[in-house]
Scaffold this motif. Structure first.
Motif, PDB file in Angstrom:
ATOM      1  N   ASN A 221       0.837  -1.194   0.000  1.00  0.00           N
ATOM      2  CA  ASN A 221       0.000   0.000   0.000  1.00  0.00           C
ATOM      3  C   ASN A 221       0.878   1.252   0.000  1.00  0.00           C
ATOM      4  O   ASN A 221       1.985   1.244   0.534  1.00  0.00           O
ATOM      5  CB  ASN A 221      -0.899  -0.034   1.245  1.00  0.00           C
ATOM      6  CG  ASN A 221      -1.821   1.158   1.326  1.00  0.00           C
ATOM      7  OD1 ASN A 221      -1.521   2.131   2.012  1.00  0.00           O
ATOM      8  ND2 ASN A 221      -2.942   1.094   0.640  1.00  0.00           N
TER       9      ASN A 221
ATOM     10  N   SER B  43      -6.991  -5.034  -3.892  1.00  0.00           N
ATOM     11  CA  SER B  43      -7.570  -3.938  -3.127  1.00  0.00           C
ATOM     12  C   SER B  43      -7.510  -4.235  -1.634  1.00  0.00           C
ATOM     13  O   SER B  43      -7.284  -5.375  -1.212  1.00  0.00           O
ATOM     14  CB  SER B  43      -9.029  -3.728  -3.536  1.00  0.00           C
ATOM     15  OG  SER B  43      -9.812  -4.839  -3.136  1.00  0.00           O
TER      16      SER B  43
ATOM     17  N   GLY C 285     -19.286   2.655  -2.883  1.00  0.00           N
ATOM     18  CA  GLY C 285     -18.944   2.852  -1.476  1.00  0.00           C
ATOM     19  C   GLY C 285     -19.188   1.635  -0.608  1.00  0.00           C
ATOM     20  O   GLY C 285     -19.125   1.723   0.615  1.00  0.00           O
TER      21      GLY C 285
ATOM     22  N   GLU D 186      -7.678   5.118  -6.451  1.00  0.00           N
ATOM     23  CA  GLU D 186      -7.165   4.117  -5.512  1.00  0.00           C
ATOM     24  C   GLU D 186      -6.154   3.202  -6.193  1.00  0.00           C
ATOM     25  O   GLU D 186      -5.148   2.809  -5.596  1.00  0.00           O
ATOM     26  CB  GLU D 186      -8.320   3.300  -4.932  1.00  0.00           C
ATOM     27  CG  GLU D 186      -7.913   2.183  -4.004  1.00  0.00           C
ATOM     28  CD  GLU D 186      -7.334   2.650  -2.682  1.00  0.00           C
ATOM     29  OE1 GLU D 186      -6.806   1.798  -1.948  1.00  0.00           O
ATOM     30  OE2 GLU D 186      -7.394   3.866  -2.366  1.00  0.00           O
TER      31      GLU D 186
ATOM     32  N   SER E 293     -18.849  -1.353   1.716  1.00  0.00           N
ATOM     33  CA  SER E 293     -17.803  -1.656   2.690  1.00  0.00           C
ATOM     34  C   SER E 293     -17.549  -3.161   2.754  1.00  0.00           C
ATOM     35  O   SER E 293     -18.388  -3.972   2.353  1.00  0.00           O
ATOM     36  CB  SER E 293     -18.180  -1.131   4.075  1.00  0.00           C
ATOM     37  OG  SER E 293     -19.340  -1.787   4.558  1.00  0.00           O
TER      38      SER E 293
ATOM     39  N   HIS F  63      -5.929   1.769   0.896  1.00  0.00           N
ATOM     40  CA  HIS F  63      -6.386   0.455   1.377  1.00  0.00           C
ATOM     41  C   HIS F  63      -7.910   0.388   1.470  1.00  0.00           C
ATOM     42  O   HIS F  63      -8.476   0.023   2.489  1.00  0.00           O
ATOM     43  CB  HIS F  63      -5.753   0.126   2.733  1.00  0.00           C
ATOM     44  CG  HIS F  63      -5.896  -1.315   3.122  1.00  0.00           C
ATOM     45  ND1 HIS F  63      -6.813  -1.747   4.050  1.00  0.00           N
ATOM     46  CD2 HIS F  63      -5.247  -2.427   2.692  1.00  0.00           C
ATOM     47  CE1 HIS F  63      -6.711  -3.058   4.185  1.00  0.00           C
ATOM     48  NE2 HIS F  63      -5.776  -3.497   3.376  1.00  0.00           N
ATOM     49  N   ARG F  64      -8.567   0.715   0.367  1.00  0.00           N
ATOM     50  CA  ARG F  64     -10.020   0.678   0.311  1.00  0.00           C
ATOM     51  C   ARG F  64     -10.507  -0.527  -0.471  1.00  0.00           C
ATOM     52  O   ARG F  64      -9.901  -0.911  -1.484  1.00  0.00           O
ATOM     53  CB  ARG F  64     -10.561   1.937  -0.377  1.00  0.00           C
ATOM     54  CG  ARG F  64     -10.245   3.236   0.327  1.00  0.00           C
ATOM     55  CD  ARG F  64     -11.043   3.377   1.584  1.00  0.00           C
ATOM     56  NE  ARG F  64     -10.904   4.697   2.180  1.00  0.00           N
ATOM     57  CZ  ARG F  64     -11.388   5.027   3.367  1.00  0.00           C
ATOM     58  NH1 ARG F  64     -12.059   4.134   4.071  1.00  0.00           N
ATOM     59  NH2 ARG F  64     -11.210   6.228   3.857  1.00  0.00           N
TER      60      ARG F  64
ATOM     61  N   ILE G  72     -14.514  -1.675   6.513  1.00  0.00           N
ATOM     62  CA  ILE G  72     -13.774  -0.610   5.820  1.00  0.00           C
ATOM     63  C   ILE G  72     -14.632  -0.106   4.672  1.00  0.00           C
ATOM     64  O   ILE G  72     -15.091  -0.892   3.825  1.00  0.00           O
ATOM     65  CB  ILE G  72     -12.427  -1.119   5.297  1.00  0.00           C
ATOM     66  CG1 ILE G  72     -11.564  -1.637   6.452  1.00  0.00           C
ATOM     67  CG2 ILE G  72     -11.693  -0.014   4.548  1.00  0.00           C
ATOM     68  CD1 ILE G  72     -10.263  -2.267   6.011  1.00  0.00           C
ATOM     69  N   THR G  73     -14.865   1.196   4.635  1.00  0.00           N
ATOM     70  CA  THR G  73     -15.692   1.794   3.586  1.00  0.00           C
ATOM     71  C   THR G  73     -14.978   1.746   2.247  1.00  0.00           C
ATOM     72  O   THR G  73     -13.801   2.087   2.137  1.00  0.00           O
ATOM     73  CB  THR G  73     -16.025   3.248   3.936  1.00  0.00           C
ATOM     74  OG1 THR G  73     -16.685   3.280   5.201  1.00  0.00           O
ATOM     75  CG2 THR G  73     -16.922   3.864   2.875  1.00  0.00           C
ATOM     76  N   GLY G  74     -15.687   1.318   1.226  1.00  0.00           N
ATOM     77  CA  GLY G  74     -15.106   1.215  -0.103  1.00  0.00           C
ATOM     78  C   GLY G  74     -15.038   2.550  -0.817  1.00  0.00           C
ATOM     79  O   GLY G  74     -15.580   3.565  -0.362  1.00  0.00           O
ATOM     80  N   THR G  75     -14.369   2.547  -1.958  1.00  0.00           N
ATOM     81  CA  THR G  75     -14.304   3.741  -2.793  1.00  0.00           C
ATOM     82  C   THR G  75     -15.716   4.121  -3.236  1.00  0.00           C
ATOM     83  O   THR G  75     -16.537   3.261  -3.555  1.00  0.00           O
ATOM     84  CB  THR G  75     -13.391   3.514  -4.005  1.00  0.00           C
ATOM     85  OG1 THR G  75     -13.730   2.277  -4.649  1.00  0.00           O
ATOM     86  CG2 THR G  75     -11.930   3.449  -3.570  1.00  0.00           C
TER      87      THR G  75
END
Length: 205
Positions: A45, A120, A81, A99, A83, A74-75, A87-90
């Motif tokens: 990362n 990812s 979005g 990302e 998760s 680190h998404r 962890i919330t996604g892009t």
């Protein structure tokens, strides 16, 4: 998405996630891989690279290892979005692009060549995100065996899980938690796997 390899070899992959609590470096694990001449693909990362310039340079110079792109923040890679593992996604396609692309540019500048593989944060992708990775010239790396349970397993659990990995599996573990069971577990498992005639490859092999 690549989660297995032909020919029955094991592909060991190790993530370095970076960020709070994730900037460590498991030098003992890397030494174990080197001692046994076991190749691996390392997903780094951007935050981990910035926090570990010395280890990064050593890993980049070692032909035993192939360095892959583990994202910028680190998404999970999503255009909605979504998760994964808390962890919330892009949030959208633009965020997913950044990302991947921003850390790809960092790695290309440091290595003199672009990375070939992307994983990812949490190894979660949606279909559009996978297409974005491909459009940027990288391949998506999945996994078949979670070797260290996100760096939560003790050494015995790691050893048992890695020893049980079926031929051709891509195994995911972590190199950024030196106090976890990952390093000691691999130190137990690798000699036994090698004695059994198991082969190891990097993803690009």
């Amino acid at each position: 998405m690549v989660a297995d390899v032909p020919g029955g070899a094991l592909a060991l992959t190790f993530d370095a996630c970076g960020g709070p609590g994730g900037d460590g470096y498991d030098a003992a694990l890397i030494d174990t891989l080197r001692r046994h001449r076991v190749p691996a693909t390392l997903f780094l990362n951007a935050r981990w690279i910035d926090a570990n310039p010395g280890p990064f340079a050593e890993l980049a110079a070692d032909p035993l290892f192939e360095l892959g792109n583990h994202g910028t923040a680190h998404r999970p890679l999503s255009v909605t979005g979504r998760s994964a593992y808390g962890i919330t996604g892009t949030a959208d396609a633009g965020a997913a692009y950044r990302e991947v692309a921003d850390n790809a540019a960092k790695l290309a500048g440091l290595l003199g060549r672009p990375p070939r593989w992307f994983r990812s944060g949490t190894a979660h992708y949606d279909e559009i995100a996978v297409r974005i990775v491909g459009d940027l010239g990288e391949r998506v790396a999945g996994f078949a065996v979670n070797g260290d349970g996100g760096a939560t397993f003790d050494a015995g659990q790691v050893a048992r899980t890695v020893l049980a990995a079926p031929p051709g599996a891509v195994v995911i573990s972590h190199l950024n938690h030196p106090d976890a069971g990952t390093g000691p577990g691999y130190a137990q498992a690798l000699p036994r796997l090698l004695d059994a005639g198991r082969r190891f490859v990097r993803l690009s092999d």
